[in-house]
Design an enzyme around this catalytic site. Structure first.
Site, PDB file in Angstrom:
ATOM      1  N   THR A 148      64.844   4.685  -3.939  1.00 53.78           N
ATOM      2  CA  THR A 148      65.194   5.502  -5.096  1.00 53.78           C
ATOM      3  C   THR A 148      66.574   6.139  -4.934  1.00 53.78           C
ATOM      4  O   THR A 148      66.825   6.828  -3.956  1.00 53.78           O
ATOM      5  CB  THR A 148      64.145   6.616  -5.301  1.00 53.78           C
TER       6      THR A 148
ATOM      7  N   HIS B 240      64.843  -1.474  -2.443  1.00 56.16           N
ATOM      8  CA  HIS B 240      63.588  -1.674  -3.158  1.00 56.16           C
ATOM      9  C   HIS B 240      63.903  -1.855  -4.638  1.00 56.16           C
ATOM     10  O   HIS B 240      64.368  -0.933  -5.305  1.00 56.16           O
ATOM     11  CB  HIS B 240      62.666  -0.459  -2.981  1.00 56.16           C
TER      12      HIS B 240
END
Length: 382
Positions: free
Chosen positions: A201, A227
């Site tokens: 994030t 990710h």
């Protein structure tokens, strides 16, 4: 007090669905909904929500334009919803550039194994990015205050500029001292054969901030583990490549590692390094198991790098939720590698860096805006 969320989407069905999920959590509450980007901007200024969920494609004012205007007038953590398509990826990356902090696919089932996991994922993401609201608004107030102060007093502005110059000189002196110590150390930049960066994030903006500052003659290959859904990594790699002096590509099976090139792990798969030195190459493996949460996984790539390059690695853990990368970084450190972590204040989510810092794995915690300079200094490129 519950985290107050503004839900923005032109679809009444999606507004209702998202609102129901948010209101299921006692720590969250939907303060209102908005039909388009203009409506979102007006309600943000009026209601001052803690977090906004935002669609990309909307009439009157699209999500990207709305994010940009909100960041100018009342900076607020924003979670984007997007389609898992190439166009959706491009739009989401534009929204992150505009100031959004995170994103999720509109079809939760694309990244969740069941309904309960999807509900928990959305609620957790909102809670995580809400922690950034205070620092975002303090930064905006500081910027606005500095502007007004400068207008009122040129003399004070000159004093501030002088102080900044002194601070910059001090920081430069500190950096030169660090570089001098490293040049005189036994390790030396020639010891590094590879750099590996893991993030989640907040990672797209963090990686862009760092990689765009690296010189074309960067002396080692770079592995990037972000990710990100499978549909996004190709577009993200192409975007970085267009902005950077180094080359950036989505990693392919069989890629030979070469200096000055960054290889982004494909979404939904695992990136592994096999071989050593000039014979090292990348293997991309399908991962259809439920054993690993992250695909790609920083732990998996870092562990393979440790086996291939031992201690000749600079490993960096950037902003991200969870603890992926901690075990891989630990293994790397045991081989003699150097591990750095992003500091808490500059992280969107201080999860992954905190995991390696708290475990005593990272040797330094570095602010994002200083990371590229520190990397350049570490490789004696200044």
């Amino acid at each position: 007090m519950p985290i107050r969320v503004l839900v923005v989407d032109d679809s009444s069905f999606f507004r209702r669905r998202v609102s129901e999920i948010i209101d299921q959590d006692p720590d969250l509450t939907v303060v209102d909904t908005a039909l388009n980007g203009k409506d979102a901007l007006d309600k943000t200024i009026k209601l001052k929500p803690d977090v906004i969920t935002m669609d990309v494609e909307m009439p009157i004012m699209d999500g990207i334009s709305s994010v940009r205007e909100i960041m100018k007038k009342y900076p607020t953590p924003i979670l984007m919803f997007s389609s898992l398509t190439h166009d959706g990826a491009q739009a989401t990356l534009d929204a992150l550039d505009a100031g959004a902090l995170d994103f999720l696919p509109k079809k939760f089932e694309d990244i969740a194994r069941n309904k309960e996991e999807a509900v928990s994922l959305l609620q957790t993401r909102i809670k995580q990015i809400s922690k950034r609201r205070i620092s975002m608004r303090m930064a905006a107030l500081k910027s606005a205050g500095a502007s007004r102060f400068a207008t009122r007093s040129q003399r004070a502005a000159k004093v501030e500029a002088t102080e900044q110059a002194i601070t910059a000189t001090s920081n430069k002196d500190k950096l030169e001292q660090i570089q001098s110590r490293r040049k005189n150390s036994n390790r030396g930049s020639a010891s590094y054969k590879l750099m590996a960066i893991g993030t989640s994030t907040g990672g797209p903006v963090a990686l862009q901030t760092i990689l765009t500052k690296l010189p074309k003659n960067f002396p080692v290959p770079i592995l990037l583990i972000q990710h990100m859904p499978a549909a996004f990594t190709s577009a993200f790699a192409a975007r970085l490549d267009s902005m950077c002096q180094i080359s950036v590509k989505e990693a392919s099976n069989g890629d030979m590692l070469r200096a000055g090139c960054a290889y982004l792990a494909p979404g939904g798969k695992q990136m592994i390094v096999e071989g050593v030195g000039t014979g090292a190459k990348i293997l991309i493996k399908e991962d259809n198991s439920d054993r690993l949460t992250y695909k790609p996984s920083v732990d998996i790539t870092f562990a393979s790098v440790g086996k291939a390059f031992r201690g000749h690695v600079l490993g960096v853990i950037l902003t991200g939720m969870g603890a992926d990368g901690r075990d891989g970084a630990k293994f790397l450190k045991q081989q003699g590698a150097t591990i750095w972590a992003q500091d808490e204040d500059s992280c969107v989510v201080y999860g992954m860096p905190q995991a390696v810092a708290n475990a005593g794995i990272s040797s330094e915690s570095i602010a994002l805006n200083q990371m590229a300079d520190r990397i350049i200094g570490e490789f004696n490129l200044q």
